[in-house]
Design an enzyme around this catalytic site. Structure first.
Site, PDB file in Angstrom:
ATOM      1  N   ASP A 135      41.292  25.312  37.992  1.00  0.00           N
ATOM      2  CA  ASP A 135      40.055  26.014  38.082  1.00  0.00           C
ATOM      3  C   ASP A 135      39.355  26.206  39.485  1.00  0.00           C
ATOM      4  OD1 ASP A 135      39.886  26.667  35.545  1.00  0.00           O
ATOM      5  OD2 ASP A 135      38.031  25.407  35.065  1.00  0.00           O
TER       6      ASP A 135
ATOM      7  N   GLY B 202      36.873  16.831  38.193  1.00  0.00           N
ATOM      8  CA  GLY B 202      36.575  15.366  37.855  1.00  0.00           C
ATOM      9  C   GLY B 202      37.202  14.564  39.218  1.00  0.00           C
TER      10      GLY B 202
ATOM     11  N   LYS C 144      44.452  18.698  43.350  1.00  0.00           N
ATOM     12  CA  LYS C 144      43.999  17.440  42.859  1.00  0.00           C
ATOM     13  C   LYS C 144      43.987  17.804  41.306  1.00  0.00           C
ATOM     14  CE  LYS C 144      40.308  17.508  40.844  1.00  0.00           C
ATOM     15  NZ  LYS C 144      39.199  17.720  40.336  1.00  0.00           N
ATOM     16  N   THR C 145      44.278  16.542  40.436  1.00  0.00           N
ATOM     17  CA  THR C 145      44.168  16.345  39.235  1.00  0.00           C
ATOM     18  C   THR C 145      44.821  15.120  38.781  1.00  0.00           C
ATOM     19  OG1 THR C 145      44.501  17.274  36.924  1.00  0.00           O
ATOM     20  CG2 THR C 145      45.549  18.370  38.553  1.00  0.00           C
TER      21      THR C 145
ATOM     22  N   ARG D 259      31.126  20.238  38.553  1.00  0.00           N
ATOM     23  CA  ARG D 259      31.946  21.261  37.896  1.00  0.00           C
ATOM     24  C   ARG D 259      31.275  22.782  38.057  1.00  0.00           C
ATOM     25  NH1 ARG D 259      36.094  19.113  35.283  1.00  0.00           N
ATOM     26  NH2 ARG D 259      35.808  17.160  34.752  1.00  0.00           N
TER      27      ARG D 259
ATOM     28  N   ASP E 256      45.371  14.802  35.403  1.00  0.00           N
ATOM     29  CA  ASP E 256      46.050  15.256  34.218  1.00  0.00           C
ATOM     30  C   ASP E 256      47.526  15.785  34.698  1.00  0.00           C
ATOM     31  OD1 ASP E 256      43.848  15.140  33.155  1.00  0.00           O
ATOM     32  OD2 ASP E 256      43.603  17.024  32.703  1.00  0.00           O
TER      33      ASP E 256
END
Lengths: 545, 545
Positions: free
Chosen positions: A178, A83, A204-205, A147, A207
């Site tokens: 991941d 994402g 990166k994220t 993805r 979340d």
């Protein structure tokens, strides 16, 4: 991206905004890495990292980049994976900046749509001049993302062939846990093959669950929480202005509730659910609903029939009873994907059937029909905020409590993933990109680019590299034990969560809402504690004290 | 509101931000209104305005405020009515500023929760010092708001009693078309009674449908479209970064599509539906769905399986077939509120039953069970974006077109109503507040505060008053003809809509997405065309050309 018809006025203005650098990077290529203590690999995953498990932590110091003496052309490939997250373009710009400083003959290649482009040799060459026009812009559309994963020996070989054909010195993977799991395993594969491409990860994220392992915060999380806090803050003011609605707001973050926790600290809503706590305390759905109903009744007695309740996206998976129901559903549907609600009810054990039957029909349907690409329940499609609302409503009505209850639901997440990066993320990403390039130039394979001391001013940030292998543990995936990078959940003993708990009662009773407003880009206030994530600020202050 | 624990850092910083004034107001109280031509009242509503129908347009000029010579204490009451809109607090601050300049003995009273506070005498006294701490803040929580209306003679008498008990010279109603309808009729009632309180309206609504009648734009619409454009722009970048999703985004605006139109001009999405056009062209639901499906197929042929489609909230009411179905449902449910989906299907005429049956079950339930306070279909609760998504999906599947189609839905509205007001709204509201006070001080009853020439720099804005009575027309409400302020819909012959149509094909095929980003408060750029609404800019430029 060079005129106002192609980009917005703000995007255009931000292209010209100056980016400061950590001291060591500002002198680049007069910078090299010093090897510090070796970082240990967990014994359970040692077997997977026979070639890359003995690697030291690297810390930048004055010196000359070793590549500088070689005068060879350096070629690096870069890709976005997973994402989007605000700041990605600045990582690529930072990469290019470091490469260009060394030699304008160096070449940067961008793979299209993540690992898909790597597997299919779909890339573009990126000039520094072209990239400058992407400075400080949001999104991953420079290269797009996907993805696609690297799974199995064949994929690794395919990736190697493409890297070989481009004669890459380095491959920089900008991704979450991941994607960096893929990067770490690919690095090990390359090392075993004695293949020259260094694989470097960038954390990166939005979340925020790619954290720990020396990583203070993943990029994008700060911007995402600022955008979400802007929106939630506005909704809080709406609740206070109209005094007639409860707002149940679901926020992105499937596995970890970092985004919800950070937003709560920024906005001070009426009540905040944290998935990790629900799981730790084994709070059943019934108990959760009755505690919300109780809160609403208490507020009603004080004349307050409004409020804002934050719900992390992954909550539902952590509720005892629901978690096991979801496992059973996944199993049943794996055996027969044509199940309907009726046939499912007949196939369930009585306990699971009771829990499923207690849920509103739309939620039952979401559990059954919205499946992700692995055939599992698509947790992000379950409208937990609507589930909670409807169950709270039922409970209040059942008790004939005569509490006025009107409520609205919201889900925030997609609107923050491609936001203009905050000051913090813009600088952080630029530094991460340069750090990644420096690691490639020193031929360090299997490293994560690392910037630390992020609570300090940019010039004092430290530039490091940490072995990817040190972040792995073993987890069951698709029915077998696999080495994966461990997600970091909210630390229920950490200062950020404890701060939330400390304020919980006060915020529930009094209205302490704050409206942080839209992210501002003027000024030079990165050293202002309000300009870094509150969670980071609290964690750093607790460490220091 | 004076320290950082009570307000956010941005809210705190904005308290100190300087507000400029139109030239005439900057000299206040050295300002008075000149009477211009009388403004005509529509013949159909003349009977309702026998006392206030002969009133001139007022234009501010140099002079001395007539009240200045009287040296009496002036007392004004103010209230917010209807949904919150960014900038409301600045209107109250502007009121207070004008009153305080004249004499510090003047008194301002705020009614709590709109007309409810007026009817029940629930008010607070507002000091200028206290109000300064609310400068530039979002929300209506200074006084809160409600949807209470003034209905019938008794309510008017009750309002008069409260105004009398407070000995008010003026009552300022900050509201949309409905609230100003109430204000206009109350002014007429007071005039008939020879009662001294002047009723003044201030044009508020994020929807932007209180426009025309000399009003260039209602306050809050600019901020709302900036917040929504920020979010939609981010979603556009997400679509472009991931290249796998269509985003169906519903935007607030029940009757008029101004917010959707302005957002479209800011963001340049793939496709924009405008309710007014759907109605004019009599586009059936079938036709609408097949044109969307066609667009998606065309894009798929160009390798683009993503996009952003804007849907105004009120769309569904304007679709031929659905509009009549909704009338029939309203009638049936008025007669028997206990209808279920089954009994409704049996009671419908075949045409309506077919249309209802063609809709997804969740939408059928929303049509049936989500009723507003009048017992009518609650249009804002109908998830039109989900309806369109599911019908488009059906259509694509039915034709076995093998077009990949994955889509997400969003609804934006509540997160913008209490945003920090934009530069434009902050200044506009402050000027509106001072203008409203000036009208009261001149004992002008039944006027709307009016600021024009909004495309120019603040100092060149013109300060005016327009009779509320001139805005009324006759409409059927609750089964009878009533005088109400006419809502202004999107002008399908106007420059803003024509610009959208001109670009439509280009935006549908090419990706021309812009990401306007978060609203910035730095700089001094109100004269920058990007800082005023694009609709206003286009309208003014078309007039000038």
């Amino acid at each position: 991206m060079s005129n106002n018809e192609m980009v917005s006025p703000l995007t255009f203005a931000r292209i010209g905004a100056c980016l400061r650098l950590p001291q060591q990077l500002s002198k680049f290529p007069h910078m090299r890495f010093r090897e510090e203590k070796e970082v240990s690999v967990r014994p359970e995953v040692e077997e997977y990292f026979s070639s890359t498990r003995s690697a030291p932590l690297l810390v930048a110091e004055r010196g000359l980049c070793p590549q500088d003496s070689k005068k060879e052309v350096v070629r690096i490939g870069v890709l976005f994976s997973g994402g989007p997250s605000p700041g990605g373009h600045n990582v690529v710009l930072g990469l290019s900046e470091a490469m260009t400083r060394l030699s304008t003959r160096n070449k940067l290649f961008g793979f299209q749509e993540g690992f898909w482009g790597l597997l299919h040799g779909d890339y573009v060459e990126l000039s520094h001049e072209f990239l400058r026009n992407w400075t400080n812009s949001g999104g991953f559309h420079l290269l797009s993302t996907s993805r696609t994963k690297l799974v199995g020996q064949q994929a690794f070989e395919q990736a190697m062939e493409v890297c070989q054909s481009l004669d890459l010195n380095g491959l920089v993977v900008i991704g979450g846990d991941d994607s960096n799991t893929n990067a770490g395993l690919l690095a090990e594969f390359f090392q075993k093959q004695n293949f020259k491409t260094s694989v470097i990860g960038v954390p990166k994220t939005i979340d925020g669950d790619l954290k720990g392992h020396s990583i203070e915060i993943s990029f994008g999380h700060d911007t995402a929480s600022k955008v979400i806090s802007e929106l939630v803050g506005n909704v809080c003011m709406d609740a206070l202005s109209c005094k007639k609605n409860y707002h149940f707001i679901r926020l992105m973050g499937r596995h970890a509730s970092h985004l919800t926790l950070e937003t709560a600290l920024q906005v001070q809503p009426t009540y905040t659910l944290i998935s990790e706590q629900i799981r730790r305390d084994g709070v059943s759905l019934d108990k959760l609903i009755s505690s919300l109903a109780k809160l609403i009744k208490t507020r009603a007695q004080a004349g307050k029939n409004y409020g804002v309740i934050l719900v992390p996206e992954g909550l539902i998976e952590q509720v005892p009873g629901i978690d096991s129901l979801m496992c059973v559903l996944n199993d049943l549907l794996a055996r027969d994907p044509h199940h309907t609600l009726d046939t499912i009810h007949q196939s369930l054990d009585p306990a699971s059937a009771t829990i499923l039957g207690s849920l509103p029909r739309t939620i039952q349907e979401q559990l059954l029909y919205d499946r992700d690409s692995h055939g599992n329940v698509a947790v992000s499609r379950i409208e937990t905020e609507r589930l909670l609302l409807s169950l709270v409503k039922q409970t209040l009505e059942k008790k004939a409590s005569e509490v006025p209850f009107s409520a609205l639901t919201h889900f925030f997440g997609y609107e923050c993933r491609c936001a203009h990066p905050s000051h913090f993320d813009a600088h952080y990403c630029y530094a991460l990109g340069m750090c990644a390039a420096a690691l490639v130039l020193e031929e360090r394979n299997g490293y994560m680019a690392l910037i630390t001391d992020l609570e300090k001013s940019v010039s004092s940030w430290q530039v490091k590299g940490v072995p990817l292998s040190s972040m792995f543990h073993k987890e069951r995936r698709r029915g077998q034990w696999s080495p994966v990078i461990r997600k970091t959940l909210v630390n229920l003993g950490g200062p950020a969560f404890l701060r939330l708990k400390e304020m919980e009662e006060r915020w529930a009773v009094k209205d302490c809402f704050l409206s942080p407003g839209p992210c501002q880009f003027n000024g030079n206030s990165l050293t202002d504690p309000h300009d870094i994530p509150k969670t980071l600020y609290l964690e750093k202050n607790a460490c220091g004290s």
